[in-house]
Scaffold this motif. Structure first.
Motif, PDB file in Angstrom:
ATOM      1  N   GLY A   1     -35.201  -8.993 -13.372  1.00 30.24           N
ATOM      2  CA  GLY A   1     -36.023  -8.048 -12.614  1.00 30.24           C
ATOM      3  C   GLY A   1     -35.627  -6.621 -12.860  1.00 30.24           C
TER       4      GLY A   1
ATOM      5  N   ASN B   1     -38.188  -7.033 -21.626  1.00 29.75           N
ATOM      6  CA  ASN B   1     -38.478  -8.240 -20.866  1.00 29.75           C
ATOM      7  C   ASN B   1     -39.559  -9.114 -21.493  1.00 29.75           C
ATOM      8  OD1 ASN B   1     -36.594  -7.802 -18.903  1.00 29.75           O
ATOM      9  ND2 ASN B   1     -38.009  -6.853 -17.459  1.00 29.75           N
TER      10      ASN B   1
ATOM     11  N   GLY C   1     -36.322 -10.783  -6.677  1.00 32.28           N
ATOM     12  CA  GLY C   1     -37.407 -11.755  -6.758  1.00 32.28           C
ATOM     13  C   GLY C   1     -37.144 -13.058  -6.034  1.00 32.28           C
TER      14      GLY C   1
ATOM     15  N   SER D   1     -34.518 -17.453  -7.643  1.00 31.47           N
ATOM     16  CA  SER D   1     -35.371 -16.299  -7.913  1.00 31.47           C
ATOM     17  C   SER D   1     -36.622 -16.717  -8.685  1.00 31.47           C
ATOM     18  CB  SER D   1     -34.603 -15.249  -8.723  1.00 31.47           C
ATOM     19  OG  SER D   1     -35.470 -14.239  -9.184  1.00 31.47           O
TER      20      SER D   1
ATOM     21  N   ASN E   1     -38.063 -14.765 -10.577  1.00 33.01           N
ATOM     22  CA  ASN E   1     -37.922 -14.129 -11.894  1.00 33.01           C
ATOM     23  C   ASN E   1     -37.211 -15.043 -12.881  1.00 33.01           C
ATOM     24  OD1 ASN E   1     -39.101 -11.754 -10.961  1.00 33.01           O
ATOM     25  ND2 ASN E   1     -37.139 -10.862 -10.360  1.00 33.01           N
TER      26      ASN E   1
END
Length: 354
Positions: free
Chosen positions: A68, A73, A292, A329, A331
């Motif tokens: 995150g 990414n 996240g 998470s 993410n």
């Protein structure tokens, strides 16, 4: 005989005058040429998750699993940005026009929605005036003074970025004054639009910033409509080969915010290769949303090991990263798209600067 001598004298005088004028013209042209500069960078990378899904969510427009934090990414072979910086340095005044093209640049100007859809490519755009050797005024859009890391991949040792950098401000638009108080001390004061509102001020409210510097160590403060952030950024050369960077920050906005610290030890094994580690602890107050988890007061510990090999103007950066959160998470999705507590990833980046 006199005529010949006089003629020779005139010729020599004319040749001397011509040489002097040519030298003066060349020196003036050289001086003028030094005032204008064109620099920048181009970067691209490959990224894969080692224990998570590498797909892409078409609905959200985001990768299924990624830390995150900002930049680096995207899955597979991906683009960073092209960065072109034009600058003019006059005796007392000058400007900087810093333009970005590509996904990294788009992420950097995320809070500039008015013209982003039609091609906003401005990362920085400002003019400055040196009122005196110790006072400088800057007016326009400039990258933030908070944090250890920056938007440009050239100035960062690690290619992926930290949570502290990603959730602090990226850029400001306003007026700042830099004061050189002594050989060791500096002070900066600024009045700006709300954080990351770089195109205009939509609220009629303003943010205020300050920075106190001492021998390369900086204490930063930002107040923005009830929210505030205090940040320390610095570093020390422990030896000719060993450098230690430090960043710590606290952000609060109506009992929702974050706090964290990151250490950046870097060791140069040769003139062309350095290995470095970023160890970061980042904790949310309330459900800030950076990690996240959807759970209040979550935290994450992220370790990033980066190598940096220089080949002329090209830098190759292999990178291993492990993010480990206190709670599952969203993410960090596994291959079945289920939330998990950790995500390990590998990045290979290439950065060319000019």
């Amino acid at each position: 005989m006199k005529t010949i001598i006089y003629t020779k004298y005139v010729k020599n005088l004319l040749l001397f005058a011509f040489a002097l004028a040519s030298t003066a013209t060349f020196a003036q042209e050289e001086e003028e040429a030094k005032k204008f500069s064109l620099s920048g960078s181009v970067d691209a990378y490959y990224r894969t998750n080692l224990n998570g899904d590498n797909g892409f969510d078409d609905a959200s427009g985001l990768p299924n699993a990624a830390p995150g934090s900002s930049f680096a990414n995207l899955p597979g072979f991906a683009l960073g940005m092209a960065n072109v910086i034009a600058a003019y340095e006059g005796e007392d005044v000058g400007f900087v026009a810093d333009l970005v093209f590509g996904p990294r640049g788009t992420d950097a100007i995320f809070a500039s929605p008015l013209y982003s859809a039609t091609g906003n490519i401005v990362n920085q755009l400002y003019v400055y005036w040196n009122l005196s050797p110790s006072v400088k005024l800057t007016f326009g859009n400039f990258n933030t003074f908070l944090g250890y890391e920056v938007i440009s991949p050239v100035a960062n040792f690690n290619y992926s970025t930290s949570y502290l950098f990603s959730y602090g401000p990226f850029s400001h638009t306003g007026l700042k004054a830099d004061f050189t108080l002594s050989d060791d001390f500096s002070l900066m004061l600024a009045i700006m639009n709300p954080t990351d509102q770089t195109e205009l001020n939509p609220t009629e409210k303003y943010a205020f910033g300050a920075q106190l510097g001492y021998s390369g160590q900086f204490l930063n403060f930002l107040a923005d409509d009830g929210a505030f952030e205090i940040d320390f950024t610095g570093g020390f050369d422990l030896s000719d080969e060993f450098f230690l960077g430090i960043n710590a920050a606290l952000y609060d906005n109506d009992d929702i915010g974050f706090a964290g610290v990151a250490l950046y030890p870097q060791y140069a094994t040769s003139d062309n290769f350095t290995i470095g580690l970023r160890g970061e602890y980042f904790a949310e107050t309330g459900d800030y949303g950076a990690i996240g988890t959807g759970v209040e007061d979550s935290s994450v510990f992220a370790v990033t090991l980066t190598g940096s090999a220089t080949i002329g103007n090209l830098i190759i950066k292999p990178e291993l990263r492990l993010d480990s959160a206190s709670d599952d998470s969203f993410n960090f999705l596994d291959s079945d798209l289920a939330a998990q507590k950790s995500l390990s990833s590998f990045v290979l980046a290439a950065v060319y600067s000019f």
